[in-house]
Design a protein around this motif. Structure first.
Motif, PDB file in Angstrom:
ATOM      1  N   THR A   1       0.860  -1.243  -0.085  1.00 38.59           N
ATOM      2  CA  THR A   1       0.117  -0.017   0.085  1.00 38.59           C
ATOM      3  C   THR A   1       0.885   1.165   0.044  1.00 38.59           C
ATOM      4  O   THR A   1       0.612   2.116  -0.609  1.00 38.59           O
ATOM      5  CB  THR A   1      -1.048  -0.233   1.125  1.00 38.59           C
TER       6      THR A   1
ATOM      7  N   TYR B   1      -6.117  -0.639   5.885  1.00 37.31           N
ATOM      8  CA  TYR B   1      -5.442  -1.203   4.526  1.00 37.31           C
ATOM      9  C   TYR B   1      -6.373  -1.546   3.527  1.00 37.31           C
ATOM     10  O   TYR B   1      -6.202  -1.254   2.509  1.00 37.31           O
ATOM     11  CB  TYR B   1      -4.561  -2.252   4.903  1.00 37.31           C
TER      12      TYR B   1
ATOM     13  N   PHE C   1      -6.551   0.449   0.167  1.00 35.97           N
ATOM     14  CA  PHE C   1      -6.334  -0.283  -1.239  1.00 35.97           C
ATOM     15  C   PHE C   1      -7.315   0.169  -2.014  1.00 35.97           C
ATOM     16  O   PHE C   1      -7.396   0.239  -3.187  1.00 35.97           O
ATOM     17  CB  PHE C   1      -6.363  -1.714  -0.843  1.00 35.97           C
TER      18      PHE C   1
END
Length: 154
Positions: free
Chosen positions: A72, A112, A116
């Protein structure tokens, strides 16, 4: 969080066959990773003479979290450098800046999955803009960030 479902398309936004295939492939990635993990647990990794990595779910989780964080972070750096290098010459890219900013905030919050998702939306927006503006360089290659003239990968 965005959870694509290829069977839940609407008349106003039908998914292309490429997107449906991508969604299908990503949906099948997790079982593949789980299968690889189970095989790895059956046969511990030999890191070198006398260095056997034993299965440890807590360490596996931490390693996976670190991997996702690195992936990421790398994507955020790529997007930020690309927008910094090109948004001044291509006004349409300015619409991507808030998406990347929001992704950065979600990343900082260790969300995350949402980071993403936002990164994917930024990549998608850039490809959409590139489809209408042939002068816009590709996200990967064709441009060099101002602060990086050579590759640091050895």
């Amino acid at each position: 969080m965005f959870a694509p479902n290829p069977s839940a398309t609407t008349a106003s936004q039908p998914l292309s066959s490429d997107i449906q295939q991508l969604v299908w492939l990503l949906g099948n990635l997790m079982p593949l990773l789980l299968r690889c993990q189970s095989q790895a647990l059956e046969q511990p990794f030999q890191g070198g003479p006398g260095n056997v990595v034993m299965p440890n779910p807590a360490l596996d989780h931490q390693a996976a979290e670190n991997l996702i964080g690195d992936i990421t972070a790398g994507s955020l750096r790529t997007l930020s450098a690309y927008l910094e290098a090109n948004a001044g010459r291509h006004a349409a890219l300015e619409n991507c800046v808030p998406i990347v900013t929001q992704a950065t905030h979600r990343f900082a919050a260790r969300d995350y999955a949402e980071a993403f998702n936002l990164i994917w939306l930024a990549y998608r927006a850039i490809e959409t803009i590139r489809a209408t503006d042939p002068q816009l360089p590709p996200l990967r290659g064709g441009w060099t960030p101002a602060d990086q003239t050579t590759s640091s990968i050895h």
